[in-house]
Write a protein that holds these residues in place. Structure first.
Motif, PDB file in Angstrom:
ATOM      1  N   PHE A 336       7.564  -7.541  -1.839  1.00  0.00           N
ATOM      2  CA  PHE A 336       6.913  -6.363  -2.410  1.00  0.00           C
ATOM      3  C   PHE A 336       7.452  -6.038  -3.806  1.00  0.00           C
ATOM      4  CE2 PHE A 336       6.893  -1.656  -2.876  1.00  0.00           C
ATOM      5  CZ  PHE A 336       5.525  -1.482  -2.980  1.00  0.00           C
ATOM      6  N   THR A 337       8.777  -6.033  -3.958  1.00  0.00           N
ATOM      7  CA  THR A 337       9.347  -5.685  -5.262  1.00  0.00           C
ATOM      8  C   THR A 337       8.953  -6.720  -6.317  1.00  0.00           C
ATOM      9  OG1 THR A 337      11.388  -6.763  -4.584  1.00  0.00           O
ATOM     10  CG2 THR A 337      11.330  -4.382  -4.399  1.00  0.00           C
ATOM     11  N   ALA A 338       8.997  -7.999  -5.940  1.00  0.00           N
ATOM     12  CA  ALA A 338       8.699  -9.043  -6.919  1.00  0.00           C
ATOM     13  C   ALA A 338       7.211  -9.119  -7.253  1.00  0.00           C
ATOM     14  CB  ALA A 338       9.187 -10.401  -6.403  1.00  0.00           C
ATOM     15  N   ASN A 339       6.363  -8.869  -6.272  1.00  0.00           N
ATOM     16  CA  ASN A 339       4.920  -9.009  -6.517  1.00  0.00           C
ATOM     17  C   ASN A 339       4.236  -7.715  -6.930  1.00  0.00           C
ATOM     18  OD1 ASN A 339       3.780 -11.801  -5.971  1.00  0.00           O
ATOM     19  ND2 ASN A 339       5.121 -11.526  -4.193  1.00  0.00           N
ATOM     20  N   CYS A 340       4.814  -6.578  -6.557  1.00  0.00           N
ATOM     21  CA  CYS A 340       4.127  -5.302  -6.821  1.00  0.00           C
ATOM     22  C   CYS A 340       4.934  -4.390  -7.729  1.00  0.00           C
ATOM     23  CB  CYS A 340       3.794  -4.594  -5.514  1.00  0.00           C
ATOM     24  SG  CYS A 340       2.896  -5.646  -4.361  1.00  0.00           S
ATOM     25  N   SER A 341       6.163  -4.798  -8.070  1.00  0.00           N
ATOM     26  CA  SER A 341       6.974  -4.097  -9.059  1.00  0.00           C
ATOM     27  C   SER A 341       7.135  -2.597  -8.796  1.00  0.00           C
ATOM     28  CB  SER A 341       6.373  -4.335 -10.457  1.00  0.00           C
ATOM     29  OG  SER A 341       7.266  -3.887 -11.446  1.00  0.00           O
ATOM     30  N   MET A 342       7.396  -2.270  -7.535  1.00  0.00           N
ATOM     31  CA  MET A 342       7.754  -0.895  -7.164  1.00  0.00           C
ATOM     32  C   MET A 342       9.031  -0.988  -6.340  1.00  0.00           C
ATOM     33  SD  MET A 342       5.146   1.143  -8.120  1.00  0.00           S
ATOM     34  CE  MET A 342       5.408   2.617  -7.172  1.00  0.00           C
ATOM     35  N   GLN A 343       9.761   0.119  -6.267  1.00  0.00           N
ATOM     36  CA  GLN A 343      10.941   0.145  -5.408  1.00  0.00           C
ATOM     37  C   GLN A 343      10.497   0.064  -3.944  1.00  0.00           C
ATOM     38  OE1 GLN A 343      14.214   0.214  -5.849  1.00  0.00           O
ATOM     39  NE2 GLN A 343      14.433   0.635  -8.031  1.00  0.00           N
ATOM     40  N   PRO A 344      11.309  -0.554  -3.093  1.00  0.00           N
ATOM     41  CA  PRO A 344      10.960  -0.477  -1.661  1.00  0.00           C
ATOM     42  C   PRO A 344      11.257   0.933  -1.161  1.00  0.00           C
ATOM     43  CG  PRO A 344      13.107  -1.498  -1.932  1.00  0.00           C
ATOM     44  CD  PRO A 344      12.588  -1.238  -3.325  1.00  0.00           C
ATOM     45  N   VAL A 345      10.771   1.286   0.023  1.00  0.00           N
ATOM     46  CA  VAL A 345      11.157   2.592   0.575  1.00  0.00           C
ATOM     47  C   VAL A 345      12.531   2.459   1.238  1.00  0.00           C
ATOM     48  CG1 VAL A 345       8.881   3.608   0.865  1.00  0.00           C
ATOM     49  CG2 VAL A 345       9.756   2.095   2.646  1.00  0.00           C
ATOM     50  N   ALA A 346      13.216   3.591   1.396  1.00  0.00           N
ATOM     51  CA  ALA A 346      14.589   3.525   1.918  1.00  0.00           C
ATOM     52  C   ALA A 346      14.621   3.158   3.392  1.00  0.00           C
ATOM     53  CB  ALA A 346      15.276   4.870   1.703  1.00  0.00           C
ATOM     54  N   ASN A 347      13.644   3.643   4.141  1.00  0.00           N
ATOM     55  CA  ASN A 347      13.616   3.364   5.582  1.00  0.00           C
ATOM     56  C   ASN A 347      12.379   2.565   5.939  1.00  0.00           C
ATOM     57  OD1 ASN A 347      15.959   4.987   6.281  1.00  0.00           O
ATOM     58  ND2 ASN A 347      14.665   6.689   5.622  1.00  0.00           N
ATOM     59  N   GLY A 348      12.603   1.485   6.684  1.00  0.00           N
ATOM     60  CA  GLY A 348      11.465   0.661   7.093  1.00  0.00           C
ATOM     61  C   GLY A 348      11.002  -0.226   5.952  1.00  0.00           C
ATOM     62  N   SER A 349       9.744  -0.620   6.024  1.00  0.00           N
ATOM     63  CA  SER A 349       9.214  -1.577   5.052  1.00  0.00           C
ATOM     64  C   SER A 349       7.852  -1.101   4.553  1.00  0.00           C
ATOM     65  CB  SER A 349       9.054  -2.929   5.753  1.00  0.00           C
ATOM     66  OG  SER A 349       8.094  -3.719   5.112  1.00  0.00           O
ATOM     67  N   VAL A 350       7.625  -1.212   3.260  1.00  0.00           N
ATOM     68  CA  VAL A 350       6.319  -0.841   2.701  1.00  0.00           C
ATOM     69  C   VAL A 350       5.232  -1.705   3.350  1.00  0.00           C
ATOM     70  CG1 VAL A 350       4.919  -0.743   0.600  1.00  0.00           C
ATOM     71  CG2 VAL A 350       7.341  -0.139   0.504  1.00  0.00           C
ATOM     72  N   PHE A 351       5.554  -2.977   3.594  1.00  0.00           N
ATOM     73  CA  PHE A 351       4.585  -3.890   4.209  1.00  0.00           C
ATOM     74  C   PHE A 351       4.057  -3.324   5.536  1.00  0.00           C
ATOM     75  CE2 PHE A 351       4.603  -8.550   2.742  1.00  0.00           C
ATOM     76  CZ  PHE A 351       4.700  -8.190   1.419  1.00  0.00           C
ATOM     77  N   ILE A 352       4.944  -2.660   6.250  1.00  0.00           N
ATOM     78  CA  ILE A 352       4.541  -2.165   7.571  1.00  0.00           C
ATOM     79  C   ILE A 352       3.937  -0.769   7.461  1.00  0.00           C
ATOM     80  CG2 ILE A 352       5.414  -1.489   9.849  1.00  0.00           C
ATOM     81  CD1 ILE A 352       6.770  -4.030   9.933  1.00  0.00           C
ATOM     82  N   GLN A 353       4.600   0.080   6.704  1.00  0.00           N
ATOM     83  CA  GLN A 353       4.191   1.486   6.730  1.00  0.00           C
ATOM     84  C   GLN A 353       3.085   1.847   5.753  1.00  0.00           C
ATOM     85  OE1 GLN A 353       7.559   4.287   7.161  1.00  0.00           O
ATOM     86  NE2 GLN A 353       8.759   2.522   6.570  1.00  0.00           N
ATOM     87  N   TYR A 354       3.010   1.133   4.656  1.00  0.00           N
ATOM     88  CA  TYR A 354       2.055   1.561   3.624  1.00  0.00           C
ATOM     89  C   TYR A 354       1.115   0.429   3.202  1.00  0.00           C
ATOM     90  CZ  TYR A 354       5.325   5.402   3.613  1.00  0.00           C
ATOM     91  OH  TYR A 354       6.117   6.440   4.025  1.00  0.00           O
ATOM     92  N   ALA A 355       0.915  -0.520   4.099  1.00  0.00           N
ATOM     93  CA  ALA A 355       0.097  -1.689   3.746  1.00  0.00           C
ATOM     94  C   ALA A 355      -1.290  -1.331   3.209  1.00  0.00           C
ATOM     95  CB  ALA A 355      -0.006  -2.633   4.929  1.00  0.00           C
ATOM     96  N   PRO A 356      -1.956  -0.299   3.725  1.00  0.00           N
ATOM     97  CA  PRO A 356      -3.317  -0.070   3.215  1.00  0.00           C
ATOM     98  C   PRO A 356      -3.356   0.626   1.849  1.00  0.00           C
ATOM     99  CG  PRO A 356      -2.998   0.894   5.418  1.00  0.00           C
ATOM    100  CD  PRO A 356      -1.648   0.562   4.866  1.00  0.00           C
ATOM    101  N   ASN A 357      -2.212   1.030   1.336  1.00  0.00           N
ATOM    102  CA  ASN A 357      -2.226   1.806   0.086  1.00  0.00           C
ATOM    103  C   ASN A 357      -2.592   0.965  -1.136  1.00  0.00           C
ATOM    104  OD1 ASN A 357      -1.381   3.772   1.776  1.00  0.00           O
ATOM    105  ND2 ASN A 357       0.423   4.359   0.609  1.00  0.00           N
ATOM    106  N   GLU A 358      -2.820   1.659  -2.226  1.00  0.00           N
ATOM    107  CA  GLU A 358      -3.228   0.981  -3.470  1.00  0.00           C
ATOM    108  C   GLU A 358      -1.987   0.596  -4.284  1.00  0.00           C
ATOM    109  OE1 GLU A 358      -6.738   1.433  -4.723  1.00  0.00           O
ATOM    110  OE2 GLU A 358      -6.346   0.295  -6.542  1.00  0.00           O
ATOM    111  N   PHE A 359      -1.922  -0.667  -4.692  1.00  0.00           N
ATOM    112  CA  PHE A 359      -0.846  -1.138  -5.572  1.00  0.00           C
ATOM    113  C   PHE A 359      -1.456  -2.067  -6.611  1.00  0.00           C
ATOM    114  CE2 PHE A 359       1.134  -0.646  -1.316  1.00  0.00           C
ATOM    115  CZ  PHE A 359       2.047   0.350  -1.623  1.00  0.00           C
TER     116      PHE A 359
END
Ligand code: GP9
Ligand code: MN
Length: 677
Positions: A336-359
């Motif tokens: 996520f950080t390398a391909n989408c250039s945003m910080q990861p979230v502190a708890n859990g994974s963006v891939f799991i929790q925010y997958a449908p969001n816009e990046f």
């Protein structure tokens, strides 16, 4: 005219209804038994390695069935039976949908999947291959319960009244009391069966499964099928409703301004001679599992550990002060950080929790620029929710374990040598230009390699976790050598930008092993360097711009760097990173790590566990010693801003709002209005 056959069926159904009415809780017991059997069959049909239904699993499923159905006891006979039939049909439908989904995606259906049904489109085409004759057994009881349900709705009331004509009904208050007491007992039993066992698992063998949340199947392994869906609903409600904070117009405006300032930095770099110098090149990016910096250019037992990588460093732009920025999401965070250039979230994974969001992730940008985009990782497609996230990142195709032939079993799945070989078979036939992203796996903890691949002579590290780690890295390095040879053979070497970086540290917690390997004692900042630095290597056609670059960089900078070389402007995109390979390095660049640490290459700030900024420690990296906090103090706020703006953007899906222009003019706060004088 009612035929004799119809009359006798109706008579039988009426007897069944009266019988169930007289025997009270028998219908609920039948329901529980049937559901338990279906859940057992479901687990058998899924047939997941190491996840057979144990008797504890059966007890948890039993508890979950009771919780699912206890409330039907409140209802009178007809309502209760009809509700149990409906519950049976709903649960069977969910089981079956999960079964079909699993056969295709190796995952279970969760709420984010339902919200992103476009993913499931690909399933439509191959649905025929996913059906099995034996699945019919899950629906066998429907042959009885559906006609019975129709009968109850049409005739049940009259037949019951007729049968009970002679019987005096118990007073209403007594019936209500019995129902409430009975349902409370069933609810209590269900709760204890589920929660005592799940909590015990959470304390012992499933420690961290709910915090890491990396795979729906790991949750299912603890909670069972009904429990998984219950948990999934809870997880979604908590994240989106209970824990959701509303963003005010002012916050939206501040966040947009803040992130757009990063775009302005990238725009300023577009005047640079390297902007667009590799326009139209293919991009092949390799994310290397647990591949750190500390063992590069090192030998053990007289042999170089990473000879191929070391050689490639000489022909490439190698960033020696490059940091991974991952948190609990580990491999998925690096992706996520390398391909989408945003910080990861502190708890859990963006891939799991925010997958449908816009990046604004690299594959989707490259796809918009007519690149073929593919991602390769030879592990279960559901792990880290990749099936869903990769759909959202707009990859044309995700090649997961099921697309590979496991002809070389190493560690979790396929060995990296075969992984590269099979991936290159696809890539070499691909339309150009392409973006291909490959994620390796052989050097994954706990680094068990087959004896034939343990080629290093480890000396005193033999038999240690560090020794095993080095053996696996040595193997991965050899695989990289083969990848490079193959790229040359396919004519890809001089028209492709080859990018490699390590995803995160190797999870070895015993510092004496590092000290043995390094041959010296390590202070705190040296340990942080080892823990947080991974290599970034960019090989450009004709070995151009080769050299060791000592400016700091982090995974957030990977996408902006590649876009810069390709000449694709990211000035208007919502990315946090800036290009690393430029004529003039950006002055004052700071790399912020998810734990609140940061560095500009000369100082390294380590936050304290109590979260109080002044209690952190500020290191001078050159002198390798603690320095006065004043050298770090000013930047603490900037670092915290980066983390909290990034969180705010991700957690509230703000990029979508930015793009729809929800903020700026309409919500410009009065305090920033310009005043004419
Ligand atoms: C499995 C791989 C491992 O697909 O991504 O992930 P990690 O455990 O390193 O996060
Ligand atoms: Mn990893």
């Amino acid at each position: 005219m009612v035929s004799i056959k119809q009359a006798s069926i109706r008579h039988m159904l009426s007897l069944l209804l009266v019988w169930l009415e007289r025997l009270k809780a028998v219908d609920l017991m039948l329901f529980v038994g049937v559901m338990l059997l279906k859940l057992y069959l479901f687990s058998e049909f899924l047939h997941i390695a190491n996840m057979k239904m144990t008797h504890i699993d059966a007890v948890i499923e039993l508890g979950a069935i009771l919780l699912y159905s206890f409330w039907t006891i409140w209802l009178p006979t007809r309502g209760r039976i009809l509700s149990l039939i409906a519950l049976n049909m709903i649960a069977t439908f969910v089981l079956y949908a999960d079964l079909i989904y699993y056969r295709y995606f190796q995952d279970l259906i969760s709420i984010p999947v339902l919200l992103q049904l476009s993913q499931v489109d690909s399933l439509g085409e191959s649905i025929g291959t996913l059906l099995r004759a034996k699945d019919f057994i899950l629906f066998l009881d429907w042959l009885l319960i559906i006609p019975f349900g129709i009968y109850i709705m049409r005739r049940g009331r009259g037949d019951l009244r007729h049968a009970n004509k002679q019987r005096a009904a118990a007073p209403v208050w007594r019936r209500a009391l019995v129902r409430i007491a009975l349902s409370a007992v069933v609810f209590f039993i269900g709760t204890s069966l589920v929660f005592t066992n799940v909590n015990e698992a959470k304390r012992t063998w499933a420690l961290g499964v709910f915090d890491g949340n990396w795979w729906n199947l790991s949750i299912y392994n603890v909670t069972g099928e009904l429990g998984f869906h219950g948990y999934d609903v809870y997880r979604y409600v908590k994240q989106h409703w209970l824990d959701a904070e509303t963003v005010t117009a002012e916050q939206l405006y501040e966040a947009q301004k803040w992130v757009e300032a990063r775009g302005a930095l990238r725009q300023a770099a577009e005047h640079d001679s390297l902007f667009g110098a590799y326009e139209g090149s293919n991009v092949l990016m390799v994310q290397l599992e647990a591949f750190q910096n500390f063992m590069l250019h090192k030998s053990i037992g007289g042999e170089e550990i990473t000879p191929h990588f070391n050689k490639l460093i000489e022909q490439s732009a190698y960033f020696s002060q490059f940091y991974h920025q991952t948190a609990q999401g580990r491999t998925s965070d690096a992706d996520f950080t390398a391909n989408c250039s945003m910080q990861p979230v502190a708890n859990g994974s963006v891939f799991i929790q925010y997958a449908p969001n816009e990046f604004d992730c690299m594959p989707s940008t490259l796809k918009d620029n007519d690149y073929a985009t593919t991602v390769f990782h030879s592990y279960e497609g559901g792990f880290w929710n990749r099936n869903i996230m990769y759909g959202n990142m707009k990859y044309d195709q995700f090649y997961s374990l099921k697309h590979f032939t496991v002809d070389e079993k190493i560690g979790w799945a396929l060995g990296d040598k075969s992984f590269f070989r099979q991936s290159l078979d696809v890539i070499s036939d691909q339309q150009q230009p392409f973006y291909s992203f490959l994620i390796t796996l052989s050097s994954h903890y706990p680094y068990t390699m087959p004896a034939a691949e343990q080629k290093l002579n480890l000396g005193e590290l033999d038999g240690t976790l560090m020794g095993d780690y080095l053996q696996s890295i040595h193997y991965v390095d050899a695989a990289l050598g083969e990848l490079i040879d193959r790229m040359k053979a396919e004519g890809l070497w001089n028209n492709t930008i080859l990018v490699m970086y390590g995803d995160h540290d190797n999870s070895i917690k015993d510092w004496t092993l590092f000290e043995t390997f390094m041959g010296k004692k390590l202070n705190d900042v040296e340990r942080q360097r080892i823990l947080k630095q991974v290599p970034l290597l960019i090989h450009l056609p004709n070995n151009e711009h080769a050299g060791t670059y000592t400016e700091v960089g982090g995974q957030l900078d990977v996408t902006p760097t590649i876009m810069h070389l390709l000449g694709i402007s990211t000035a208007d995109q919502y990315l946090l990173g800036t290009p690393l390979l430029t004529d003039q390095p950006l002055s004052g660049k700071m790399i912020v790590l998810r734990n609140g640490a940061f560095t500009d290459g000369s100082i390294y700030y380590m936050p304290s566990n109590d979260g109080i900024a002044a209690n952190g420690r500020c290191w001078n990296m050159e002198s390798n010693s603690i320095t006065d906090m004043s050298a770090c103090a000013d930047a603490v706020l900037d670092a915290n801003n980066e983390l909290s703006f990034s969180d705010q953007i991700i957690m509230n899906n703000l990029i979508k709002d930015f793009k729809n222009n929800v903020s700026i003019e309409a919500s410009r706060p009065s305090k920033v209005e310009t005043v004419e004088r």
